[in-house]
Design a protein around this motif. Structure first.
Motif, mmCIF file in Angstrom:
data_model
loop_
_atom_site.group_PDB
_atom_site.id
_atom_site.type_symbol
_atom_site.label_atom_id
_atom_site.label_comp_id
_atom_site.label_asym_id
_atom_site.label_seq_id
_atom_site.Cartn_x
_atom_site.Cartn_y
_atom_site.Cartn_z
ATOM 1 N N PRO A 120 0.852 -1.196 0.000
ATOM 2 C CA PRO A 120 0.000 0.000 0.000
ATOM 3 C C PRO A 120 0.890 1.250 0.000
ATOM 4 C CG PRO A 120 -0.660 -1.534 1.730
ATOM 5 C CD PRO A 120 0.615 -2.045 1.169
ATOM 6 N N GLN A 121 0.346 2.367 -0.406
ATOM 7 C CA GLN A 121 1.150 3.577 -0.603
ATOM 8 C C GLN A 121 1.938 4.001 0.632
ATOM 9 O OE1 GLN A 121 -1.265 6.683 -2.255
ATOM 10 N NE2 GLN A 121 -0.560 6.223 -4.341
ATOM 11 N N ASP A 122 1.345 3.801 1.823
ATOM 12 C CA ASP A 122 1.996 4.303 3.035
ATOM 13 C C ASP A 122 2.882 3.256 3.717
ATOM 14 O OD1 ASP A 122 -0.221 2.784 3.501
ATOM 15 O OD2 ASP A 122 -0.805 3.816 5.337
ATOM 16 N N GLN A 123 3.146 2.114 3.060
ATOM 17 C CA GLN A 123 3.945 1.050 3.685
ATOM 18 C C GLN A 123 5.001 0.569 2.698
ATOM 19 O OE1 GLN A 123 3.250 -0.607 6.749
ATOM 20 N NE2 GLN A 123 1.080 -0.286 7.149
ATOM 21 N N ASN A 124 6.068 0.007 3.225
ATOM 22 C CA ASN A 124 7.062 -0.604 2.337
ATOM 23 C C ASN A 124 7.766 -1.754 3.056
ATOM 24 O OD1 ASN A 124 9.173 0.456 3.939
ATOM 25 N ND2 ASN A 124 8.973 2.424 2.869
ATOM 26 N N ALA A 125 8.693 -2.399 2.347
ATOM 27 C CA ALA A 125 9.376 -3.575 2.894
ATOM 28 C C ALA A 125 10.148 -3.231 4.164
ATOM 29 C CB ALA A 125 10.311 -4.154 1.829
ATOM 30 N N ASP A 126 10.724 -2.043 4.216
ATOM 31 C CA ASP A 126 11.526 -1.656 5.384
ATOM 32 C C ASP A 126 10.682 -1.630 6.662
ATOM 33 O OD1 ASP A 126 13.808 -1.436 3.891
ATOM 34 O OD2 ASP A 126 13.469 0.669 3.402
ATOM 35 N N ASP A 127 9.432 -1.126 6.561
ATOM 36 C CA ASP A 127 8.556 -1.072 7.733
ATOM 37 C C ASP A 127 8.339 -2.479 8.302
ATOM 38 O OD1 ASP A 127 8.228 1.634 7.267
ATOM 39 O OD2 ASP A 127 6.449 1.322 6.017
ATOM 40 N N LEU A 128 8.068 -3.404 7.395
ATOM 41 C CA LEU A 128 7.789 -4.777 7.815
ATOM 42 C C LEU A 128 9.029 -5.398 8.465
ATOM 43 C CD1 LEU A 128 5.899 -7.332 5.582
ATOM 44 C CD2 LEU A 128 7.635 -8.021 7.197
ATOM 45 N N VAL A 129 10.179 -5.196 7.850
ATOM 46 C CA VAL A 129 11.420 -5.788 8.370
ATOM 47 C C VAL A 129 11.773 -5.167 9.723
ATOM 48 C CG1 VAL A 129 13.889 -6.086 7.920
ATOM 49 C CG2 VAL A 129 12.251 -6.451 6.087
ATOM 50 N N GLN A 130 11.498 -3.904 9.886
ATOM 51 C CA GLN A 130 11.759 -3.255 11.184
ATOM 52 C C GLN A 130 10.898 -3.878 12.277
ATOM 53 O OE1 GLN A 130 11.429 0.994 11.082
ATOM 54 N NE2 GLN A 130 13.273 1.220 9.823
ATOM 55 N N ARG A 131 9.626 -4.149 11.954
ATOM 56 C CA ARG A 131 8.739 -4.783 12.937
ATOM 57 C C ARG A 131 9.284 -6.172 13.308
ATOM 58 N NH1 ARG A 131 4.604 -2.223 10.095
ATOM 59 N NH2 ARG A 131 4.026 -4.005 8.820
ATOM 60 N N LEU A 132 9.797 -6.876 12.320
ATOM 61 C CA LEU A 132 10.339 -8.212 12.559
ATOM 62 C C LEU A 132 11.602 -8.120 13.416
ATOM 63 C CD1 LEU A 132 10.345 -11.267 11.956
ATOM 64 C CD2 LEU A 132 11.680 -10.767 9.914
ATOM 65 N N ARG A 133 12.452 -7.175 13.112
ATOM 66 C CA ARG A 133 13.706 -7.036 13.855
ATOM 67 C C ARG A 133 13.453 -6.662 15.310
ATOM 68 N NH1 ARG A 133 18.721 -7.060 11.782
ATOM 69 N NH2 ARG A 133 19.459 -5.712 13.440
ATOM 70 N N ALA A 134 12.368 -5.933 15.537
ATOM 71 C CA ALA A 134 12.050 -5.508 16.900
ATOM 72 C C ALA A 134 11.700 -6.709 17.780
ATOM 73 C CB ALA A 134 10.905 -4.510 16.863
ATOM 74 N N GLY A 135 10.998 -7.694 17.224
ATOM 75 C CA GLY A 135 10.554 -8.818 18.046
ATOM 76 C C GLY A 135 11.245 -10.130 17.726
ATOM 77 N N LEU A 136 11.961 -10.191 16.626
ATOM 78 C CA LEU A 136 12.673 -11.382 16.144
ATOM 79 C C LEU A 136 11.763 -12.582 15.843
ATOM 80 C CD1 LEU A 136 15.939 -11.317 18.287
ATOM 81 C CD2 LEU A 136 15.585 -10.466 15.963
ATOM 82 N N ARG A 137 10.475 -12.378 15.923
ATOM 83 C CA ARG A 137 9.508 -13.416 15.533
ATOM 84 C C ARG A 137 8.402 -12.700 14.767
ATOM 85 N NH1 ARG A 137 13.008 -15.942 17.611
ATOM 86 N NH2 ARG A 137 12.930 -17.421 19.345
ATOM 87 N N GLY A 138 7.903 -13.331 13.736
ATOM 88 C CA GLY A 138 6.819 -12.675 13.018
ATOM 89 C C GLY A 138 6.084 -13.630 12.095
ATOM 90 N N ALA A 139 4.844 -13.305 11.819
ATOM 91 C CA ALA A 139 4.031 -14.117 10.917
ATOM 92 C C ALA A 139 3.367 -13.220 9.872
ATOM 93 C CB ALA A 139 2.965 -14.880 11.701
ATOM 94 N N ILE A 140 3.415 -13.681 8.639
ATOM 95 C CA ILE A 140 2.639 -13.057 7.560
ATOM 96 C C ILE A 140 1.403 -13.930 7.404
ATOM 97 C CG2 ILE A 140 2.593 -12.545 5.096
ATOM 98 C CD1 ILE A 140 5.688 -12.164 5.317
ATOM 99 N N VAL A 141 0.253 -13.354 7.642
ATOM 100 C CA VAL A 141 -0.981 -14.148 7.714
ATOM 101 C C VAL A 141 -1.924 -13.768 6.579
ATOM 102 C CG1 VAL A 141 -2.953 -14.753 9.174
ATOM 103 C CG2 VAL A 141 -0.742 -14.258 10.227
ATOM 104 N N GLY A 142 -2.506 -14.782 5.970
ATOM 105 C CA GLY A 142 -3.490 -14.497 4.926
ATOM 106 C C GLY A 142 -4.035 -15.771 4.329
ATOM 107 N N PRO A 143 -5.196 -15.681 3.690
ATOM 108 C CA PRO A 143 -5.785 -16.869 3.062
ATOM 109 C C PRO A 143 -4.976 -17.329 1.847
ATOM 110 C CG PRO A 143 -7.381 -15.058 3.239
ATOM 111 C CD PRO A 143 -6.040 -14.496 3.546
ATOM 112 N N HIS A 144 -5.347 -18.477 1.300
ATOM 113 C CA HIS A 144 -4.737 -19.025 0.080
ATOM 114 C C HIS A 144 -4.710 -17.977 -1.028
ATOM 115 C CE1 HIS A 144 -4.084 -23.265 0.696
ATOM 116 N NE2 HIS A 144 -5.250 -23.396 1.277
ATOM 117 N N GLY A 145 -3.607 -17.918 -1.735
ATOM 118 C CA GLY A 145 -3.559 -17.157 -2.983
ATOM 119 C C GLY A 145 -3.654 -15.661 -2.841
#
Lengths: 85, 207
Positions: free
Chosen positions: B24-49
């Motif tokens: 989405p326009q207000d998000q990018n890969a860096d934001d997601l990776v920063q969230r992961l680095r903060a907790g060292l555990r993470g899940a990308i959740v979503g239905p099939h496909g």
């Protein structure tokens, strides 16, 4: 070379590979036709099914000095020798 | 982008990573990776496909940079269940890097418990894709595909298919309404429609 495409996993095989360096063309590529000779195998033959296609082609990859490359592909059909033309 | 007489919905053009993930326009890969680095555990959740594997593939360069190149990726599928011993080896190999498991829900419940225990004894970070969230794994991203995005991506696949384009977009809207939010499944159905159309339009295929 041939490659498969369809709904499932893909496969690719280079049957004949030839590299030409710039020294082959001291005057550059002048637009003259280039010739290539190879003996094609008896299989796999070209196939166009619903789930899978086997496509033969001649693929040309041109490496340009600045790191760019141009890829051109020309398809052809490989049939068994007894097949109607 | 599909070309020539290839089916625009064949694996080559729609497999995860063939089309980069659209943030989405207000998000990018860096934001997601920063969230992961903060907790060292993470899940990308979503239905099939809905683009989980595509997101992972798009993230890999950023993840490698963030974790000093020590990133291991493992695909779990329903066809061939991965053995727990293999996951243990991967935890050891990842060291203090990152282990990425695509399709975490494919592990059995006992496997997930044993894996979690092994992970707790390591310095390894973890990112998984999964259909449902797990309490011990913070959700760092939820994948969803809005109608506009699905239509836009399909239109991109049909660039260069002037003869089929109008029919394709019409068929897509009907199939998408039946299969939403599974874009992959919708494109598989589009593959069949394109095959039928091209066979009728351009004659019998080579056999």
């Amino acid at each position: 070379m041939w490659f498969t495409e369809g709904k499932g996993d893909e496969d690719i095989h280079v049957h004949h590979f030839q590299r030409y360096s710039a020294s082959h063309y001291p005057e550059g590529l002048s637009g003259q036709p280039q010739f290539l000779r190879t003996q094609l195998p008896v299989s796999p033959i070209s196939y166009h099914g619903k789930l899978l296609r086997i496509c033969w082609c001649l693929r040309l990859r041109l490496f340009i000095e600045n790191g760019r490359e141009i890829v051109a592909q020309h398809p052809f059909v490989l049939l068994p020798s007894h097949a109607p033309r | 982008m599909p070309h020539g007489d290839s089916n625009p919905f064949c694996t080559r053009f729609i497999r995860p990573g063939a089309i980069p993930f659209r943030f989405p326009q207000d998000q990018n890969a860096d934001d997601l990776v920063q969230r992961l680095r903060a907790g060292l555990r993470g899940a990308i959740v979503g239905p099939h496909g809905t683009g989980k594997s595509t997101l992972i593939t798009t993230l890999m360069p950023t993840l490698r940079h963030a974790f000093g190149g020590r990133v291991l990726r493992q695909q779990c599928s329903s066809q061939g269940r991965i053995r727990l011993a293999e996951l243990h080896r991967m935890i050891a190999r990842a060291g203090d890097g990152l282990l990425v498991i695509d399709g975490f829900e494919q592990l059995s419940r006992p496997q997930r418990i044993l894996f979690r225990l092994a992970l707790a004894r390591s310095n390894c970070a973890l990112l998984v894709t999964t259909h449902q969230p797990y309490a011990w794994l913070p959700v760092v991203w939820r994948t969803e595909i809005e109608d506009r995005l699905a239509l836009g991506l399909t239109a991109e696949l049909l660039v260069g298919q002037a003869e089929y384009y109008q029919r394709g977009m019409k068929v897509f809207q009907r199939l998408w309404a039946q299969r939403r939010p599974n874009l992959r499944e919708t494109w598989f159905a589009m593959y069949d429609d394109y095959f039928t159309w091209s066979t009728v339009t351009h004659g019998q295929p080579i056999r």
